[in-house]
Design a protein around this motif. Structure first.
Motif, PDB file in Angstrom:
ATOM      1  N   GLY A 168      27.391   6.778 -25.879  1.00 26.91           N
ATOM      2  CA  GLY A 168      27.069   5.477 -26.457  1.00 26.91           C
ATOM      3  C   GLY A 168      25.942   5.510 -27.479  1.00 26.91           C
ATOM      4  O   GLY A 168      25.488   4.456 -27.937  1.00 26.91           O
ATOM      5  N   ASN A 169      25.482   6.693 -27.853  1.00 25.92           N
ATOM      6  CA  ASN A 169      24.395   6.820 -28.824  1.00 25.92           C
ATOM      7  C   ASN A 169      24.864   6.517 -30.246  1.00 25.92           C
ATOM      8  O   ASN A 169      26.052   6.604 -30.555  1.00 25.92           O
ATOM      9  CB  ASN A 169      23.834   8.246 -28.794  1.00 25.92           C
ATOM     10  CG  ASN A 169      24.897   9.278 -29.175  1.00 25.92           C
ATOM     11  OD1 ASN A 169      25.851   9.506 -28.437  1.00 25.92           O
ATOM     12  ND2 ASN A 169      24.741   9.897 -30.336  1.00 25.92           N
ATOM     13  N   LYS A 170      23.936   6.184 -31.099  1.00 30.99           N
ATOM     14  CA  LYS A 170      24.218   6.107 -32.529  1.00 30.99           C
ATOM     15  C   LYS A 170      24.113   7.509 -33.136  1.00 30.99           C
ATOM     16  O   LYS A 170      23.502   8.399 -32.562  1.00 30.99           O
ATOM     17  CB  LYS A 170      23.222   5.175 -33.227  1.00 30.99           C
ATOM     18  CG  LYS A 170      23.413   3.694 -32.891  1.00 30.99           C
ATOM     19  CD  LYS A 170      22.443   2.832 -33.669  1.00 30.99           C
ATOM     20  CE  LYS A 170      22.644   1.352 -33.361  1.00 30.99           C
ATOM     21  NZ  LYS A 170      23.944   0.846 -33.822  1.00 30.99           N
ATOM     22  N   GLY A 171      24.720   7.673 -34.299  1.00 27.13           N
ATOM     23  CA  GLY A 171      24.481   8.862 -35.102  1.00 27.13           C
ATOM     24  C   GLY A 171      23.446   8.535 -36.154  1.00 27.13           C
ATOM     25  O   GLY A 171      23.154   7.364 -36.422  1.00 27.13           O
ATOM     26  N   ALA A 172      22.862   9.579 -36.766  1.00 28.04           N
ATOM     27  CA  ALA A 172      21.863   9.345 -37.802  1.00 28.04           C
ATOM     28  C   ALA A 172      21.949  10.425 -38.863  1.00 28.04           C
ATOM     29  O   ALA A 172      22.496  11.519 -38.633  1.00 28.04           O
ATOM     30  CB  ALA A 172      20.460   9.290 -37.212  1.00 28.04           C
ATOM     31  N   LEU A 173      21.395  10.118 -40.011  1.00 24.37           N
ATOM     32  CA  LEU A 173      21.217  11.079 -41.094  1.00 24.37           C
ATOM     33  C   LEU A 173      19.915  10.734 -41.798  1.00 24.37           C
ATOM     34  O   LEU A 173      19.353   9.650 -41.615  1.00 24.37           O
ATOM     35  CB  LEU A 173      22.414  11.062 -42.055  1.00 24.37           C
ATOM     36  CG  LEU A 173      22.825   9.722 -42.667  1.00 24.37           C
ATOM     37  CD1 LEU A 173      21.997   9.361 -43.897  1.00 24.37           C
ATOM     38  CD2 LEU A 173      24.308   9.753 -43.048  1.00 24.37           C
ATOM     39  N   ILE A 174      19.417  11.679 -42.589  1.00 29.84           N
ATOM     40  CA  ILE A 174      18.161  11.477 -43.316  1.00 29.84           C
ATOM     41  C   ILE A 174      18.418  11.708 -44.798  1.00 29.84           C
ATOM     42  O   ILE A 174      18.837  12.805 -45.194  1.00 29.84           O
ATOM     43  CB  ILE A 174      17.056  12.433 -42.834  1.00 29.84           C
ATOM     44  CG1 ILE A 174      16.888  12.374 -41.312  1.00 29.84           C
ATOM     45  CG2 ILE A 174      15.732  12.096 -43.520  1.00 29.84           C
ATOM     46  CD1 ILE A 174      15.955  13.440 -40.757  1.00 29.84           C
ATOM     47  N   ASN A 175      18.185  10.704 -45.613  1.00 35.11           N
ATOM     48  CA  ASN A 175      18.261  10.849 -47.060  1.00 35.11           C
ATOM     49  C   ASN A 175      16.861  11.141 -47.596  1.00 35.11           C
ATOM     50  O   ASN A 175      15.902  10.426 -47.280  1.00 35.11           O
ATOM     51  CB  ASN A 175      18.810   9.583 -47.714  1.00 35.11           C
ATOM     52  CG  ASN A 175      20.301   9.422 -47.499  1.00 35.11           C
ATOM     53  OD1 ASN A 175      21.051  10.392 -47.585  1.00 35.11           O
ATOM     54  ND2 ASN A 175      20.747   8.203 -47.220  1.00 35.11           N
ATOM     55  N   ILE A 176      16.755  12.191 -48.408  1.00 34.10           N
ATOM     56  CA  ILE A 176      15.460  12.603 -48.953  1.00 34.10           C
ATOM     57  C   ILE A 176      15.557  12.605 -50.478  1.00 34.10           C
ATOM     58  O   ILE A 176      16.460  13.228 -51.046  1.00 34.10           O
ATOM     59  CB  ILE A 176      15.061  14.006 -48.451  1.00 34.10           C
ATOM     60  CG1 ILE A 176      15.115  14.060 -46.912  1.00 34.10           C
ATOM     61  CG2 ILE A 176      13.675  14.382 -48.946  1.00 34.10           C
ATOM     62  CD1 ILE A 176      14.847  15.438 -46.339  1.00 34.10           C
ATOM     63  N   THR A 177      14.640  11.914 -51.133  1.00 34.74           N
ATOM     64  CA  THR A 177      14.639  11.826 -52.589  1.00 34.74           C
ATOM     65  C   THR A 177      13.804  12.946 -53.192  1.00 34.74           C
ATOM     66  O   THR A 177      13.094  13.672 -52.483  1.00 34.74           O
ATOM     67  CB  THR A 177      14.087  10.463 -53.039  1.00 34.74           C
ATOM     68  OG1 THR A 177      12.783  10.274 -52.454  1.00 34.74           O
ATOM     69  CG2 THR A 177      15.005   9.341 -52.580  1.00 34.74           C
ATOM     70  N   SER A 178      13.858  13.062 -54.519  1.00 35.71           N
ATOM     71  CA  SER A 178      13.150  14.151 -55.194  1.00 35.71           C
ATOM     72  C   SER A 178      11.634  14.042 -55.032  1.00 35.71           C
ATOM     73  O   SER A 178      10.924  15.040 -55.116  1.00 35.71           O
ATOM     74  CB  SER A 178      13.506  14.180 -56.678  1.00 35.71           C
ATOM     75  OG  SER A 178      13.171  12.950 -57.291  1.00 35.71           O
ATOM     76  N   ASP A 179      11.126  12.818 -54.776  1.00 34.69           N
ATOM     77  CA  ASP A 179       9.694  12.662 -54.535  1.00 34.69           C
ATOM     78  C   ASP A 179       9.361  12.722 -53.041  1.00 34.69           C
ATOM     79  O   ASP A 179       8.285  12.299 -52.608  1.00 34.69           O
ATOM     80  CB  ASP A 179       9.170  11.363 -55.154  1.00 34.69           C
ATOM     81  CG  ASP A 179       9.891  10.122 -54.634  1.00 34.69           C
ATOM     82  OD1 ASP A 179      10.853  10.275 -53.845  1.00 34.69           O
ATOM     83  OD2 ASP A 179       9.508   9.009 -55.022  1.00 34.69           O
ATOM     84  N   MET A 180      10.315  13.242 -52.251  1.00 33.54           N
ATOM     85  CA  MET A 180      10.121  13.558 -50.827  1.00 33.54           C
ATOM     86  C   MET A 180       9.920  12.319 -49.956  1.00 33.54           C
ATOM     87  O   MET A 180       9.219  12.351 -48.951  1.00 33.54           O
ATOM     88  CB  MET A 180       8.962  14.533 -50.634  1.00 33.54           C
ATOM     89  CG  MET A 180       9.166  15.873 -51.333  1.00 33.54           C
ATOM     90  SD  MET A 180      10.600  16.766 -50.690  1.00 33.54           S
ATOM     91  CE  MET A 180       9.906  17.507 -49.208  1.00 33.54           C
ATOM     92  N   LYS A 181      10.569  11.234 -50.321  1.00 38.52           N
ATOM     93  CA  LYS A 181      10.588  10.073 -49.440  1.00 38.52           C
ATOM     94  C   LYS A 181      11.803  10.171 -48.529  1.00 38.52           C
ATOM     95  O   LYS A 181      12.905  10.504 -48.969  1.00 38.52           O
ATOM     96  CB  LYS A 181      10.644   8.786 -50.253  1.00 38.52           C
ATOM     97  CG  LYS A 181       9.342   8.494 -51.003  1.00 38.52           C
ATOM     98  CD  LYS A 181       9.269   7.074 -51.474  1.00 38.52           C
ATOM     99  CE  LYS A 181       7.866   6.700 -51.942  1.00 38.52           C
ATOM    100  NZ  LYS A 181       7.300   7.642 -52.918  1.00 38.52           N
ATOM    101  N   LEU A 182      11.592   9.884 -47.226  1.00 41.62           N
ATOM    102  CA  LEU A 182      12.647  10.017 -46.227  1.00 41.62           C
ATOM    103  C   LEU A 182      13.160   8.643 -45.819  1.00 41.62           C
ATOM    104  O   LEU A 182      12.366   7.741 -45.516  1.00 41.62           O
ATOM    105  CB  LEU A 182      12.129  10.751 -44.984  1.00 41.62           C
ATOM    106  CG  LEU A 182      12.114  12.280 -45.032  1.00 41.62           C
ATOM    107  CD1 LEU A 182      11.183  12.797 -46.120  1.00 41.62           C
ATOM    108  CD2 LEU A 182      11.715  12.853 -43.674  1.00 41.62           C
ATOM    109  N   ASP A 183      14.470   8.495 -45.826  1.00 35.36           N
ATOM    110  CA  ASP A 183      15.110   7.248 -45.404  1.00 35.36           C
ATOM    111  C   ASP A 183      16.089   7.583 -44.281  1.00 35.36           C
ATOM    112  O   ASP A 183      17.037   8.353 -44.475  1.00 35.36           O
ATOM    113  CB  ASP A 183      15.844   6.615 -46.583  1.00 35.36           C
ATOM    114  CG  ASP A 183      16.614   5.361 -46.173  1.00 35.36           C
ATOM    115  OD1 ASP A 183      16.046   4.541 -45.426  1.00 35.36           O
ATOM    116  OD2 ASP A 183      17.778   5.220 -46.576  1.00 35.36           O
TER     117      ASP A 183
END
Length: 488
Positions: A446-461
């Protein structure tokens, strides 16, 4: 309370706690059940079943090291308690300690000869032990060459009756049209031709053989990198990731951080799609080895059985050789280390130490050393190090993470390897992130999945997502006899 001094009230309280824990276990609330069994043990530490039941919880949560410790304690409390040997056998099998598992299964069958389940598992275990010993024997035969060296792919004929996508026979490569048609065909539970399968796997193997054990990744301006964790054969959830977050392209790179296969019953489709993207866009998709891209895990958790059922043993061996060549770690813009499992049982390990791991000669990760720990270790909330709950690798605390990062001039560690309720967890003072990309793991958590988007200025979403429907094929469909016991 002394082990020898359990009064009637404490014993009665322990039984109440056990009943509550049993109900929680039946409801698949394993963490809460562990707490109740622990309280029962504290009230009355002289009852083997409490340890055995807690061991069953640890098996369900993949904490096989803890499961073995509890099974050992159950046997110490009551050496005639057969279920303690059974629990230990199951946990050792999960860790691919086949001989240890077989020893306990033989004890169980001797004591309970009418137990058909235990006898079937013992027979299966005997087969695996014989096969492993045979494989080790032929490993030293210098005349045995790899499948990749002996396979004549171009001699394979594509029959006129084959109605799937076809490669360009002049270039012998894939293009976007082929990839799109392949994905659609796999989604419909159809196969592509084995000749094209072989070509894709061989092409990726060749790319990986030229890659170091640690790969540096840049993120150019106006581009982004997506880090995904375990996908575990959940093909329809993999496609959902691309639909939600975009497909690999010149400005959108993906890093899949190991455990593409096993448990989910569409592992072949997952790894084939990732391999095809890697071949088509070699600089826009990166793949790291997980602890499930290994032979012993594939024997137990389904990938070997799946590939043999859908294609052949030769196909599986070629996948195995390609897994042996997968890189072990990635560094993003010299600041974020990404590994499947975690850190090490000793300080002062450097990025060059990782880079210099001879993974091609070592092939399988073994049960100790840097390669093993990269694939198996887990973070813990307490400072210092502790024995692995899994029974392989180590557990490392916030201070260990801090020292490692400072020693190597890094800002953060991203790792995978553990299911998380919300798909990801940030711990160790924000310096250690776990990302897990298989939502509703094994169709049951029942867990969610996740991913991490990282931009060229190293901000993590951080982005989370739910599971999507898939064809009516149960997880672990192709696993060994032990599959049902080792599912979540």
């Amino acid at each position: 309370m002394s082990d020898d001094n359990v009064n009637a009230a404490s014993a009665a309280k322990a039984e109440e706690l056990k009943a509550e824990a049993n109900a929680l276990f039946s409801a698949k609330h394993y963490a809460e059940a562990i707490e109740k069994y622990t309280a029962a043990i504290e009230a009355n530490p002289k009852v083997a079943v409490y340890y055995s039941n807690r061991s069953a919880c640890y098996i369900k949560t993949e904490a096989y090291g803890y499961a073995i410790a509890d099974a050992n304690r159950a046997i110490e409390v009551d050496s005639t308690y057969t279920k303690g040997y059974y629990r230990r056998a199951i946990a050792n099998m999960a860790l691919t300690k086949f001989k240890d598992s077989l020893r306990d299964f033989r004890i169980v069958v001797k004591r309970a000869p009418a137990d058909k389940d235990a006898k079937a598992k013992m027979i299966e275990c005997e087969k695996i032990v014989r096969r492993v010993e045979f494989e080790k024997a032929i490993e030293h035969n210098e005349t045995i060459r790899s499948v990749a060296d002996t396979l004549d792919v171009e001699a394979v004929t594509v029959e006129d009756s084959y109605d799937g996508p076809r490669m360009n026979e002049e270039t012998k490569t894939i293009d976007k049209e082929f990839l799109d048609q392949m994905i659609a065909r796999l989604k419909d539970q159809k196969k592509i031709h084995k000749k094209y399968m072989f070509r894709i796997i061989m092409a990726v193997r060749n790319i990986m053989l030229e890659s170091p054990s640690l790969i540096d990744i840049d993120i150019p301006e106006n581009s982004k990198l997506t880090v995904c964790g375990d996908t575990h054969g959940q093909y329809y959830d993999l496609l959902h990731i691309f639909e939600l977050n975009g497909y690999p392209s010149a400005t959108h790179t993906y890093l899949f951080n190991g455990d593409f296969v096993d448990r989910g019953s569409f592992s072949l489709e997952v790894v084939l799609t990732l391999f095809a993207f890697k071949w088509l866009y070699p600089n826009s998709l990166y793949l790291a080895r997980g602890n499930h891209e290994t032979d012993n895990m594939n024997k137990i958790y389904g990938f070997e059985g799946e590939v043999k059922a859908k294609f052949s043993e030769t196909m599986f061996k070629l996948f195995s050789e390609t897994f042996n060549a997968l890189p072990l770690a990635h560094v993003i813009k010299h600041k974020i280390l990404v590994v499947h499992g975690g850190l090490f049982s000793k300080d002062d390990v450097t990025l060059d130490d990782i880079r210099n791991i001879d993974r091609l000669s070592q092939r399988q990760p073994g049960t100790e050393g840097l390669m093993c720990e990269l694939l198996w270790s887990d973070p813990q909330p307490e400072n210092g190090r502790g024995p692995s709950k899994r029974g392989v690798g180590t557990q490392f605390g916030p201070d260990v993470t801090k020292r490692f990062l400072e020693h190597n001039g890094l800002d953060m560690l991203i790792r995978s390897h553990e299911v998380k309720e919300n798909g990801y967890v940030i711990e160790h003072d924000g310096k250690c992130v776990t990302v897990f990309s298989a939502p509703n793991y094994c169709d049951s958590v029942g867990n969610k999945g996740a991913l991490i988007n990282i931009t060229s200025d190293m901000k993590l979403d951080y982005r989370t997502f739910d599971a999507v429907p898939h064809p009516d094929v149960r997880p672990m469909q192709y696993a060994s006899q032990f599959g049902g016991m080792l599912g979540v």
